[in-house]
Design an enzyme around this catalytic site. Structure first.
Site, PDB file in Angstrom:
ATOM      1  N   GLY A 207       0.669  -1.509   0.253  1.00 11.09           N
ATOM      2  CA  GLY A 207       0.034   0.374  -0.054  1.00 11.09           C
ATOM      3  C   GLY A 207       0.360   1.612  -0.100  1.00 11.09           C
ATOM      4  O   GLY A 207       2.208   1.100  -0.065  1.00 11.09           O
ATOM      5  N   ASN A 208       0.280   2.138   0.802  1.00 10.98           N
ATOM      6  CA  ASN A 208       0.940   3.332   0.646  1.00 10.98           C
ATOM      7  C   ASN A 208       0.582   4.180   1.248  1.00 10.98           C
ATOM      8  O   ASN A 208      -0.418   4.026   1.956  1.00 10.98           O
ATOM      9  CB  ASN A 208       0.658   4.109  -0.891  1.00 10.98           C
ATOM     10  CG  ASN A 208      -0.243   4.520  -1.637  1.00 10.98           C
ATOM     11  OD1 ASN A 208      -1.464   5.756  -0.755  1.00 10.98           O
ATOM     12  ND2 ASN A 208      -0.491   4.558  -3.048  1.00 10.98           N
ATOM     13  N   TYR A 209       0.586   5.885   1.845  1.00 11.73           N
ATOM     14  CA  TYR A 209       0.551   6.449   2.494  1.00 11.73           C
ATOM     15  C   TYR A 209      -0.930   7.668   2.299  1.00 11.73           C
ATOM     16  O   TYR A 209      -0.818   8.588   3.547  1.00 11.73           O
ATOM     17  CB  TYR A 209       1.959   7.598   3.411  1.00 11.73           C
ATOM     18  CG  TYR A 209       2.683   6.602   3.734  1.00 11.73           C
ATOM     19  CD1 TYR A 209       2.610   5.530   5.457  1.00 11.73           C
ATOM     20  CD2 TYR A 209       4.196   6.751   3.340  1.00 11.73           C
ATOM     21  CE1 TYR A 209       3.796   5.783   5.529  1.00 11.73           C
ATOM     22  CE2 TYR A 209       4.901   5.651   4.057  1.00 11.73           C
ATOM     23  CZ  TYR A 209       4.519   5.149   4.409  1.00 11.73           C
ATOM     24  OH  TYR A 209       5.802   4.572   5.038  1.00 11.73           O
ATOM     25  N   SER A 210      -1.220   7.416   1.526  1.00 13.60           N
ATOM     26  CA  SER A 210      -2.682   8.525   1.120  1.00 13.60           C
ATOM     27  C   SER A 210      -3.637   8.399   1.810  1.00 13.60           C
ATOM     28  O   SER A 210      -4.017   7.517   2.171  1.00 13.60           O
ATOM     29  CB  SER A 210      -3.493   8.099   0.010  1.00 13.60           C
ATOM     30  OG  SER A 210      -4.088   8.680  -0.293  1.00 13.60           O
ATOM     31  N   ALA A 275      -3.719   7.629  -5.356  1.00 13.36           N
ATOM     32  CA  ALA A 275      -1.884   7.366  -5.118  1.00 13.36           C
ATOM     33  C   ALA A 275      -2.502   5.563  -5.446  1.00 13.36           C
ATOM     34  O   ALA A 275      -2.167   4.823  -4.172  1.00 13.36           O
ATOM     35  CB  ALA A 275      -1.667   7.544  -3.754  1.00 13.36           C
TER      36      ALA A 275
END
Length: 396
Positions: A207-210, A275
């Protein structure tokens, strides 16, 4: 302005006499006005005058000492379509910026759900002082609208910038604001927001930090201006509030691709703010992967390119807006993405700018199109959303 509910905050400035003219002008336009005045404000203009003009009791204290009637700042915050603080002294601006809730006006401001407009009024040196300018910048970053004071002769008989803007001009600002609120009426806009999760096994993902804050702010802004919004959202903790927003929850890049393609087919515009993962595991394990002594190797494959797909399928009259979050060669990378993906314009933000990027409430953007680049200062994401949608409305 007809039918709009306006809370007018009045503070202790000689410019308070202009409040009577402002009230009269707002009521002539069909607005309903409720005055909230500070104790110092009552030294410059009487509540009797204001009440006679508005046909409403003037609110100044938290409760009436005569009968104990409670004046609810929370109810005022829910009632209003807009709040104007005119005149706004340096003291009140400082209290607003730092949450010093020591009077009814400030508590009403802190409870306000509607847009807030601030019309400063003070001597030129007070207005120019770094502390006042910093406080105004703070208010802008919160999403408040600052109605710049005019230049001219001041109460001190000095000449310079600090005069509260004339009531007619303030009303023009409000009329423009409310007219823009419906400039997307009848338009369908698709917005992607948040991260995607690419499953590794039943308990792990890439995943990512969005946080989704920027995408959700865009959705609320579009909906408030009359658009029908399809919000294709990755996994976030946020909620969409406006009734014009239809939220479609997805998890993976493939799910977001399918939902965005379907929604964009008959849309007027798309804003690709999510994102989205560029790669996903070739194969997700059906069982939790156990820790072993050997290294774990994951083979990844590219995900569907949502932006390129929508850009290639874009029909005449459709608009497509992209986002670029960069860490180096920001402008050239964004310009290249604009061309490759067939965007009408692209919103660039850099992780090198303090206060911009993931998991924060502010952003600093540059809007790039084929004519050039327009930079914007650091702002609250709600205010950034307004800037982006202003450009979108003009493009449509």
């Amino acid at each position: 302005m007809k039918g709009k509910k306006i809370v007018l905050g009045i503070t202790g400035s000689i410019a308070a006499y202009k409040a009577a003219i402002l009230i009269r002008g707002l009521i002539k336009k069909g607005a309903e006005v409720q005055v909230v005045i500070t104790p110092a404000g009552k030294e410059f203009i009487t509540p009797i005058t204001l009440s006679a003009l508005t046909s409403k009791p003037v609110i100044s204290e938290f409760f009436s000492q005569r009968d104990g009637t409670w004046h609810s700042h929370v109810d005022l915050g829910l009632w209003a379509d807009a709040m104007i603080i005119a005149p706004a002294t340096a003291s009140t601006i400082g209290k607003m910026a730092h949450g010093v809730a020591d009077n009814m006006l400030i508590t009403t401001y802190l409870s306000m759900k509607a847009p807030v407009f601030v019309a400063p009024a003070m001597d030129l040196d007070m207005f120019a002082h770094p502390s006042t300018q910093k406080n105004l910048d703070i208010l802008r970053s919160y999403g408040n609208h600052i109605i710049e004071p005019a230049s001219g002769e001041l109460a001190s008989h000095l000449v310079g910038k600090g005069r509260m803007e004339e009531p007619e001009k303030i009303i023009e600002v409000l009329e423009t604001f409310f007219s823009q609120q419906q400039d997307l009426l009848g338009k369908k806009i698709v917005i992607t927001a948040g991260p995607t999760y690419e499953k590794i096994d039943p308990v792990r993902f890439i995943g990512n930090y969005s946080s989704g804050k920027m995408g959700y702010a865009l959705a609320e802004e579009c909906a408030s201006r009359g658009a029908e919004v399809v919000l294709v959202s990755g996994p976030v903790t946020l909620q969409a509030h406006h009734p014009n927003i239809r939220r479609v929850d997805v998890e993976s890049a493939q799910q977001m691709y399918e939902a965005a393609r379907k929604a964009y087919a008959d849309a007027d515009a798309g804003i690709l703010c999510a994102a989205v993962a560029d790669f996903t595991p070739e194969q997700a394990s059906e069982q939790k992967i156990k820790r072993e002594k050997d290294d774990l190797v994951l083979r990844l494959k590219p995900t569907q390119d949502i932006a390129a797909s929508l850009g290639a399928s874009k029909k005449q009259g459709q608009v497509l807006v992209g986002f670029a979050l960069e860490t180096n060669d920001e402008a050239s990378n964004a310009q290249g993405k604009l061309e490759r993906k067939n965007f009408d314009f692209i919103v660039l933000n850099s992780l090198n700018d303090q206060g911009a990027g993931f998991r924060v409430d502010t952003n600093k953007i540059t809007i790039i199109d084929r004519e050039g680049a327009t930079p914007y200062p650091l702002k609250d994401k709600k205010e950034v959303a307004k800037d982006i949608i202003d450009r979108l409305a003009k493009t449509i």
